[in-house]
Design a protein around this motif. Structure first.
Motif, short mmCIF file in Angstrom:
data_model
loop_
_atom_site.label_atom_id
_atom_site.label_comp_id
_atom_site.label_asym_id
_atom_site.label_seq_id
_atom_site.Cartn_x
_atom_site.Cartn_y
_atom_site.Cartn_z
N ALA A 142 0.84 -1.19 0.00
CA ALA A 142 0.00 0.00 0.00
C ALA A 142 0.88 1.25 0.00
CB ALA A 142 -0.91 0.00 1.23
N PRO A 143 0.45 2.30 -0.70
CA PRO A 143 1.26 3.52 -0.75
C PRO A 143 1.33 4.25 0.58
CG PRO A 143 -0.85 3.88 -1.84
CD PRO A 143 -0.77 2.42 -1.50
N GLU A 144 0.52 3.85 1.56
CA GLU A 144 0.60 4.47 2.89
C GLU A 144 1.88 4.08 3.61
OE1 GLU A 144 -3.83 4.01 2.01
OE2 GLU A 144 -2.09 2.73 1.82
N GLY A 145 2.63 3.11 3.06
CA GLY A 145 3.93 2.80 3.61
C GLY A 145 4.08 1.44 4.24
N TRP A 146 3.34 0.43 3.75
CA TRP A 146 3.56 -0.91 4.29
C TRP A 146 3.35 -1.97 3.22
CZ3 TRP A 146 -0.37 2.11 6.65
CH2 TRP A 146 -1.67 1.82 6.25
N ALA A 147 3.93 -3.13 3.52
CA ALA A 147 3.74 -4.34 2.71
C ALA A 147 3.36 -5.46 3.67
CB ALA A 147 5.01 -4.70 1.96
N GLU A 148 2.50 -6.37 3.19
CA GLU A 148 1.97 -7.42 4.06
C GLU A 148 2.11 -8.78 3.40
OE1 GLU A 148 -2.16 -5.33 5.25
OE2 GLU A 148 -1.46 -5.16 3.18
N VAL A 149 2.31 -9.79 4.23
CA VAL A 149 2.20 -11.19 3.83
C VAL A 149 1.04 -11.76 4.63
CG1 VAL A 149 3.32 -13.45 3.80
CG2 VAL A 149 4.68 -11.37 3.39
N GLU B 2 9.57 3.90 7.62
CA GLU B 2 9.71 4.81 8.77
C GLU B 2 8.64 5.90 8.76
OE1 GLU B 2 13.06 7.86 10.48
OE2 GLU B 2 13.73 6.05 9.45
N GLU B 3 8.20 6.28 7.57
CA GLU B 3 7.20 7.35 7.44
C GLU B 3 5.79 6.83 7.16
OE1 GLU B 3 7.91 10.56 7.99
OE2 GLU B 3 9.95 9.95 8.48
N ALA B 4 5.51 5.58 7.48
CA ALA B 4 4.17 5.02 7.24
C ALA B 4 3.11 5.90 7.89
CB ALA B 4 4.09 3.60 7.80
N LEU B 5 1.99 6.07 7.20
CA LEU B 5 0.94 6.97 7.69
C LEU B 5 0.26 6.45 8.95
CD1 LEU B 5 -0.70 8.07 4.32
CD2 LEU B 5 1.05 9.23 5.68
N VAL B 6 0.22 5.13 9.12
CA VAL B 6 -0.40 4.51 10.30
C VAL B 6 0.57 3.45 10.82
CG1 VAL B 6 -2.33 3.05 11.07
CG2 VAL B 6 -2.74 4.88 9.42
N ASP C 34 -10.02 -6.35 9.71
CA ASP C 34 -9.75 -5.96 11.09
C ASP C 34 -8.27 -5.63 11.18
OD1 ASP C 34 -12.37 -6.71 11.46
OD2 ASP C 34 -11.91 -8.49 12.64
N ARG C 35 -7.95 -4.53 11.87
CA ARG C 35 -6.58 -4.03 11.87
C ARG C 35 -6.11 -3.72 13.29
NH1 ARG C 35 -5.27 1.54 8.76
NH2 ARG C 35 -6.25 2.43 10.60
N ALA C 36 -4.83 -4.01 13.54
CA ALA C 36 -4.18 -3.62 14.79
C ALA C 36 -3.08 -2.62 14.46
CB ALA C 36 -3.57 -4.84 15.49
N THR C 37 -2.86 -1.68 15.37
CA THR C 37 -1.77 -0.72 15.24
C THR C 37 -0.97 -0.73 16.54
OG1 THR C 37 -2.98 1.17 16.12
CG2 THR C 37 -3.21 0.74 13.75
N VAL C 38 0.11 0.00 16.54
CA VAL C 38 0.91 0.13 17.75
C VAL C 38 0.05 0.66 18.89
CG1 VAL C 38 2.82 1.43 18.79
CG2 VAL C 38 3.09 0.42 16.52
#
Length: 166
Positions: free
Chosen positions: A94-101, A122-126, A147-151
């Motif tokens: 995603a352009p917000e700054g992450w990649a997922e498996v 380092e600059e991911a939006l979330v 469903d999403r988890a964040t720091v």
């Protein structure tokens, strides 16, 4: 719209064949910071003869007449099923700054996924750390939940939508 499995579809894609095509509809979401929101959504699953599907999902705010107003999120990736084990591996970015498996199970027209890994810039939006997704076909429509988890927040419902094949 009736769906026909392409004659030349790779055998390994049969468990995901029902997903192939262009889907559109509306969804809803909720974040701890912004609260509830609605969005428009377009999803495409395409094949090129390989043993994977290409995936792209675009969400956007909507004008009062239901047309797209401004982009919200976008992600793209690849879905690779294992026809023998009924498992699926999904790679997304995603352009917000992450990649997922993601890894998951295929049960007919229902697919449950969990993140195996999330890498953030380092600059991911979330500060996204992991998630769960559910995709399913209900009455011919594609339903999905994320469903999403964040720091800062534990796993919780983030986005969900009902899409029609177009």
């Amino acid at each position: 719209m009736p769906f026909q499995i392409p004659d030349d579809l790779n055998r390994d894609l049969m468990p995901l064949a029902w997903m192939i095509g262009h889907w559109e509809g509306e969804g809803h979401g909720n974040t701890p910071d912004d609260g509830e929101f609605s969005f428009g959504c377009q999803v495409d699953f395409t094949d090129n003869g390989g043993d994977y599907l290409h995936y792209i999902c675009q969400t956007f705010t909507m004008n009062p007449d239901g047309t797209p107003a401004a982009p919200l999120r976008m992600e793209t990736g690849f879905w690779r099923p294992n026809v023998d084990t009924r498992k699926v591996d999904v790679l997304m970015a995603a352009p917000e700054g992450w990649a997922e498996v993601w890894t998951g199970n295929i049960d007919g027209a229902k697919i449950e996924l969990v993140t195996d890994a999330v890498a953030r810039t380092e600059e991911a939006l979330v500060p996204y750390t992991g998630g769960q997704r559910l995709y399913g076909q209900v009455e011919g429509d594609l339903l999905w939940t994320f469903d999403r988890a964040t720091v800062d927040a534990p796993l919780q419902p983030y986005m969900w939508a009902r899409l029609k094949r177009s």
